[in-house]
Motif scaffolding. Structure first.
Motif, PDB file in Angstrom:
ATOM      1  N   PHE A 189    -118.982 -27.031 -29.163  1.00 23.56           N
ATOM      2  CA  PHE A 189    -119.551 -27.885 -28.066  1.00 23.56           C
ATOM      3  C   PHE A 189    -120.278 -29.265 -28.294  1.00 23.56           C
ATOM      4  O   PHE A 189    -120.711 -30.048 -27.809  1.00 23.56           O
ATOM      5  N   LYS A 190    -120.119 -29.282 -29.649  1.00 28.51           N
ATOM      6  CA  LYS A 190    -121.331 -30.444 -30.446  1.00 28.51           C
ATOM      7  C   LYS A 190    -120.834 -31.767 -29.641  1.00 28.51           C
ATOM      8  O   LYS A 190    -121.560 -32.679 -29.700  1.00 28.51           O
ATOM      9  N   GLY A 191    -119.300 -31.884 -29.795  1.00 28.43           N
ATOM     10  CA  GLY A 191    -118.577 -33.137 -29.511  1.00 28.43           C
ATOM     11  C   GLY A 191    -119.065 -33.344 -28.100  1.00 28.43           C
ATOM     12  O   GLY A 191    -119.613 -34.552 -27.673  1.00 28.43           O
ATOM     13  N   MET A 192    -119.060 -32.413 -27.135  1.00 29.77           N
ATOM     14  CA  MET A 192    -119.478 -32.700 -25.620  1.00 29.77           C
ATOM     15  C   MET A 192    -120.926 -33.080 -25.789  1.00 29.77           C
ATOM     16  O   MET A 192    -121.435 -33.757 -24.838  1.00 29.77           O
ATOM     17  N   VAL A 214    -122.907 -34.393 -27.986  1.00 30.65           N
ATOM     18  CA  VAL A 214    -123.011 -35.642 -28.478  1.00 30.65           C
ATOM     19  C   VAL A 214    -122.535 -36.843 -27.199  1.00 30.65           C
ATOM     20  O   VAL A 214    -123.276 -37.628 -27.001  1.00 30.65           O
ATOM     21  N   SER A 215    -121.474 -36.251 -26.692  1.00 27.26           N
ATOM     22  CA  SER A 215    -121.137 -37.433 -25.565  1.00 27.26           C
ATOM     23  C   SER A 215    -121.913 -37.645 -24.502  1.00 27.26           C
ATOM     24  O   SER A 215    -122.188 -38.444 -23.783  1.00 27.26           O
ATOM     25  N   ILE A 216    -122.575 -36.276 -24.075  1.00 27.15           N
ATOM     26  CA  ILE A 216    -123.592 -36.541 -22.751  1.00 27.15           C
ATOM     27  C   ILE A 216    -124.717 -37.168 -23.129  1.00 27.15           C
ATOM     28  O   ILE A 216    -125.114 -38.197 -22.454  1.00 27.15           O
ATOM     29  N   ILE A 245    -126.747 -28.862 -21.143  1.00 28.64           N
ATOM     30  CA  ILE A 245    -125.800 -28.384 -22.183  1.00 28.64           C
ATOM     31  C   ILE A 245    -126.256 -28.726 -23.601  1.00 28.64           C
ATOM     32  O   ILE A 245    -126.090 -28.289 -24.435  1.00 28.64           O
ATOM     33  N   VAL A 246    -127.052 -30.119 -23.532  1.00 21.47           N
ATOM     34  CA  VAL A 246    -127.536 -30.383 -24.807  1.00 21.47           C
ATOM     35  C   VAL A 246    -128.466 -29.336 -25.416  1.00 21.47           C
ATOM     36  O   VAL A 246    -128.752 -29.223 -26.568  1.00 21.47           O
ATOM     37  N   MET A 247    -129.106 -28.623 -24.497  1.00 24.16           N
ATOM     38  CA  MET A 247    -130.269 -27.788 -24.782  1.00 24.16           C
ATOM     39  C   MET A 247    -129.690 -26.300 -25.088  1.00 24.16           C
ATOM     40  O   MET A 247    -130.394 -25.377 -25.081  1.00 24.16           O
ATOM     41  N   GLY A 248    -128.169 -26.213 -24.942  1.00 23.01           N
ATOM     42  CA  GLY A 248    -127.904 -24.754 -25.478  1.00 23.01           C
ATOM     43  C   GLY A 248    -127.047 -24.046 -24.369  1.00 23.01           C
ATOM     44  O   GLY A 248    -126.525 -23.017 -24.787  1.00 23.01           O
ATOM     45  N   THR A 249    -126.904 -24.431 -23.001  1.00 22.60           N
ATOM     46  CA  THR A 249    -126.256 -23.867 -22.297  1.00 22.60           C
ATOM     47  C   THR A 249    -124.784 -24.208 -22.212  1.00 22.60           C
ATOM     48  O   THR A 249    -124.527 -25.399 -22.917  1.00 22.60           O
ATOM     49  N   ARG A 250    -123.834 -23.472 -21.759  1.00 25.40           N
ATOM     50  CA  ARG A 250    -122.636 -23.894 -21.748  1.00 25.40           C
ATOM     51  C   ARG A 250    -121.845 -23.823 -20.141  1.00 25.40           C
ATOM     52  O   ARG A 250    -120.738 -23.592 -20.118  1.00 25.40           O
ATOM     53  N   GLN A 251    -122.586 -24.442 -19.410  1.00 25.67           N
ATOM     54  CA  GLN A 251    -122.441 -24.630 -18.006  1.00 25.67           C
ATOM     55  C   GLN A 251    -122.353 -25.922 -17.412  1.00 25.67           C
ATOM     56  O   GLN A 251    -123.149 -26.620 -17.578  1.00 25.67           O
ATOM     57  N   ILE A 252    -120.869 -26.564 -17.316  1.00 32.87           N
ATOM     58  CA  ILE A 252    -120.994 -27.678 -16.671  1.00 32.87           C
ATOM     59  C   ILE A 252    -121.267 -27.682 -15.233  1.00 32.87           C
ATOM     60  O   ILE A 252    -120.835 -27.112 -14.380  1.00 32.87           O
TER      61      ILE A 252
END
Length: 155
Positions: A48-51, A53-55, A114-121
């Motif tokens: 998820f790192k790419g997402m 960074v993109s955010i 998401i940047v703080m570690g969750t995986r929910q959009i």
């Protein structure tokens, strides 16, 4: 009458500049902080790192774009009112651009978790409602431009 409305727009533009620069400074410090760990470090998730960074980057770019488009709209309006034009045509495109950039900014802001570690959009009401309202204003503004241009041709 024209002088008073220009004066109000100038005050509004000044307030937007001060508050916008303050907000951009905070967002910039926050964005840099996610990478450096000061004041808050991002929790990187493999895959998820790419997402993530993109955010972070899109929130910063979207915020800068919103601020720039809003200032352009206000400066165009002041300049046009001084020359006797009530609705400058180029502001229509700026409003549609503002709607697009506000969607990106609000979507990224709403998903900073998401940047703080969750995986929910998440896609909330605000992310959709604000750009739709701006688009509605842009359409009404476009009609006002057309009517204003037609009236200026009438003798």
């Amino acid at each position: 009458m024209k002088k008073n409305s220009t004066k109000s727009l100038k005050w509004l533009t000044g307030a937007v500049i001060v508050l916008g620069l303050l907000a951009l400074a905070i967002i910039t410090v926050q964005s840099i902080g996610f990478f450096t760990g000061t004041p808050q470090k991002a929790v990187w998730i493999e895959g998820f790192k790419g997402m993530q960074v993109s955010i972070i980057i899109l929130k910063l770019i979207g915020s800068i774009t919103c601020f720039s488009l809003l200032l352009s709209f206000l400066f165009n309006s002041i300049k046009a009112q001084k020359s006797g034009v009530l609705f400058p045509r180029k502001n229509v495109g700026l409003l549609f651009g503002l709607a697009a950039s506000s969607f990106i900014t609000l979507l990224c802001s709403g998903n900073m978790h998401i940047v703080m570690g969750t995986r929910q959009i998440e896609l909330g009401f605000t992310e959709l409602f604000v750009p739709i309202i701006i688009c509605i204003v842009a359409l009404i503004y476009r009609n006002a431009v057309q009517v204003s241009e037609e009236n200026s041709l009438t003798i």
